[in-house]
Design a protein around this motif. Structure first.
Motif, short mmCIF file in Angstrom:
data_model
loop_
_atom_site.label_atom_id
_atom_site.label_comp_id
_atom_site.label_asym_id
_atom_site.label_seq_id
_atom_site.Cartn_x
_atom_site.Cartn_y
_atom_site.Cartn_z
N PHE A 281 0.83 -1.20 0.00
CA PHE A 281 0.00 0.00 0.00
C PHE A 281 0.87 1.26 0.00
O PHE A 281 0.59 2.23 -0.70
CB PHE A 281 -0.92 0.02 1.22
CG PHE A 281 -1.71 1.29 1.35
CD1 PHE A 281 -2.77 1.55 0.50
CD2 PHE A 281 -1.37 2.24 2.29
CE1 PHE A 281 -3.49 2.73 0.59
CE2 PHE A 281 -2.08 3.43 2.40
CZ PHE A 281 -3.15 3.68 1.55
N CYS A 282 1.94 1.22 0.79
CA CYS A 282 2.84 2.36 0.91
C CYS A 282 3.44 2.75 -0.44
O CYS A 282 3.62 3.92 -0.75
CB CYS A 282 3.95 2.00 1.91
SG CYS A 282 5.12 3.31 2.24
N PHE A 283 3.70 1.74 -1.29
CA PHE A 283 4.41 1.99 -2.54
C PHE A 283 3.48 2.08 -3.75
O PHE A 283 3.94 2.24 -4.87
CB PHE A 283 5.44 0.88 -2.76
CG PHE A 283 6.45 1.20 -3.84
CD1 PHE A 283 7.36 2.23 -3.67
CD2 PHE A 283 6.48 0.48 -5.01
CE1 PHE A 283 8.28 2.54 -4.66
CE2 PHE A 283 7.41 0.78 -6.02
CZ PHE A 283 8.31 1.82 -5.83
N ASN A 327 4.05 8.45 2.43
CA ASN A 327 3.33 7.23 2.79
C ASN A 327 4.10 6.37 3.78
O ASN A 327 3.51 5.80 4.71
CB ASN A 327 3.03 6.41 1.53
CG ASN A 327 1.97 7.05 0.66
OD1 ASN A 327 1.22 7.91 1.11
ND2 ASN A 327 1.90 6.65 -0.59
N ALA A 328 5.42 6.29 3.59
CA ALA A 328 6.24 5.50 4.50
C ALA A 328 6.24 6.10 5.90
O ALA A 328 6.24 5.38 6.91
CB ALA A 328 7.67 5.40 3.97
N PHE A 329 6.23 7.43 5.97
CA PHE A 329 6.19 8.09 7.28
C PHE A 329 4.86 7.83 7.99
O PHE A 329 4.82 7.55 9.20
CB PHE A 329 6.41 9.59 7.12
CG PHE A 329 6.39 10.33 8.43
CD1 PHE A 329 7.46 10.28 9.31
CD2 PHE A 329 5.28 11.09 8.79
CE1 PHE A 329 7.43 10.96 10.53
CE2 PHE A 329 5.23 11.78 9.99
CZ PHE A 329 6.32 11.70 10.87
N PRO A 364 12.17 4.86 -0.31
CA PRO A 364 12.82 5.74 -1.30
C PRO A 364 13.78 4.97 -2.21
O PRO A 364 13.91 5.30 -3.41
CB PRO A 364 13.57 6.75 -0.43
CG PRO A 364 12.85 6.74 0.88
CD PRO A 364 12.40 5.34 1.07
N GLY A 365 14.45 3.96 -1.67
CA GLY A 365 15.34 3.15 -2.49
C GLY A 365 14.58 2.38 -3.55
O GLY A 365 15.04 2.25 -4.69
#
Length: 464
Positions: A281-283, A327-329, A364-365
């Motif tokens: 979901f984050c990505f 989203n990751a945060f 981010p990677g």
């Protein structure tokens, strides 16, 4: 005379339907996981493990589908629509045959395959049921993936989105019925979930086939599926076989890593499955932007617009990076509560929560790697992405995962560390390759012959 198809190949027009389609695919997986968690955490572990196996099998036909998709966008960009149509027809024919072979293998020996891949013995009966039913429908996955790829690369990213909406609605309703015995359905648990998956995919195949047959200037006729153009198929394989090895590296290393996690215990395997759902979901938005960029860059490259193609990659990377970091945060802040929606097992929640900070570094990677890797693939530089995948995925993501995660006892923390290192290594190498513009400069030397003034007759479609 202007080519009206150009407007279909802007980043936003391509990206938002892909995002909705991917979101619905994620929703399908999340609902599966959430509903299956009501059966047991063991059932969740089996579904997560089985999905890795299915992804490994998909590389066999995605080699053809992915290569065909890139070529179709390039051919449309250079106004060779007849060739694009032929490529789409051949891709579906070949991948359907491959899918049928995969279906037979998975239906015939599900428990044996799961056992070889180190699934704990107590999970083998559940795995045998789920893999035989869903894996037996692997041909449906092959057809769906190919037709969606072809349709998207003609610039029509909305149609697969609409199909995904319908498929998800049917799947969720049937899942609920089979798990809880609602709507007159028998309460069949994991077996019902597997049947629901196959039925919803079968209906999606019928809809996609209807759209696929009408995706080009002339409606595709059934007799045309016997056509095989050897030179064009050679072009597909030239781009596709490195892509196939690249995808194989990813799914097989992930499958092996899952087998490493399985040796750590069922709790770790379930935690990884839950985290995989949240990370997906984050990505989602970043992935949709990267996929849209690949279609756009392939179209621009085919049209001879080399400088526009070069800039498009950085634009997609910049936009995507902003979204995935935000989203990751959010996942880092609320991840523990979200894990609690899937399971009440405090051990599994604690294991998953320990990985949230690492996911903040990972995303981010992944965006760097996917945006620039897709850009390289779009212009045909697929061998480079294959080479770096062979090195990094196997040595860093897999071998080092075993050393740190299993041998040295760092567990999931050690495995995640290696996943992060792999993404950034491939991302940085792709960045320098794209910046060097090797393939773009080569194409630019021939630009006069590629991007000449287009006459009205050249814009008209040609009969395949």
């Amino acid at each position: 005379m202007l080519d009206k198809s150009v407007n279909k190949f802007t980043l936003w027009v391509l990206a938002w339907p892909i995002f909705i389609e991917l979101f619905l695919q994620f929703l399908l997986g999340a609902v599966d996981t959430l509903m299956v968690s009501r059966i047991s955490d063991d059932a969740v572990a089996v579904v997560g493990f089985s999905n890795q196996l299915f992804q490994a099998m998909t590389t066999l036909f995605m080699t053809v589908a992915s290569g065909a998709g890139i070529l179709i966008a390039q051919k449309i960009g250079s106004h060779k629509r007849g060739e694009a149509r032929t490529i789409g027809i051949m891709a579906l024919s070949v991948t359907t045959i491959i899918g049928l072979v995969c279906s037979v293998i998975l239906f015939a020996m599900p428990e044996a395959i799961a056992s070889i891949l180190q699934l704990p013995d107590r999970l083998l009966p559940l795995a045998g049921t789920y893999i035989s039913i869903v894996g037996g429908g692997m041909v449906l996955i092959a057809m769906m993936a190919t037709m969606s790829t072809v349709i998207r690369n003609t610039g029509n990213t909305r149609a697969p989105m609409y199909v995904a909406i319908g498929m998800n609605i049917i799947h969720v309703i049937m899942n609920y019925g089979f798990i809880f015995g609602a709507f007159g359905f028998p309460q069949w648990g994991l077996t019902g979930v597997a049947i629901s998956t196959v039925v919803s995919r079968l209906l999606a195949v019928f809809l996609l086939l209807y759209i696929f047959l009408r995706s080009f200037e002339y409606r595709i006729k059934w007799k045309e599926f016997r056509v095989f153009n050897r030179p064009l198929f050679g072009e597909i394989l030239k781009i596709g076989w490195p892509l196939g090895i690249n995808m194989s590296c990813w799914v097989f290393t992930q499958l092996i890593i899952y087998s490493f996690i399985a040796t750590l215990g069922a709790a770790e395997l379930a935690a990884r499955t839950y985290m995989n759902t949240l990370e997906s979901f984050c990505f989602l938005l970043g992935s949709s932007i990267a996929m849209a960029a690949q279609i756009q860059i392939a179209h621009l490259f085919g049209a001879g617009k080399i400088k526009d193609a070069y800039r498009s990659a950085y634009r997609a990377l910049g936009i995507g990076a902003i979204y995935v970091i935000v989203n990751a945060f959010l996942l880092f802040v609320f991840g523990k509560q979200l894990l609690g929606l899937f399971t009440e097992d405090k051990t599994i929640i604690a294991i998953g929560a320990s990985l949230l900070g690492m996911n903040l570094i990972l995303q981010p990677g992944k965006m760097l790697n996917m945006a620039l890797g897709n850009s390289l693939n779009a212009i045909g530089d697929t061998r480079f992405t294959m080479y770096i995948s062979l090195g990094s995925m196997w040595l860093v993501a897999t071998v080092l995962s075993y050393v740190l995660g299993v041998h040295m006892g760092w567990g999931l923390i050690g495995i995640y560390s290696c996943m992060i290192a792999d993404e950034y290594l491939r991302g940085v190498l792709s960045f320098f390759r794209w910046r060097g513009q090797k393939y773009l400069r080569k194409a630019e030397q021939h630009e006069p012959s590629v991007s000449h003034q287009i006459t009205p007759m050249e814009v008209m479609p040609t009969q395949a």
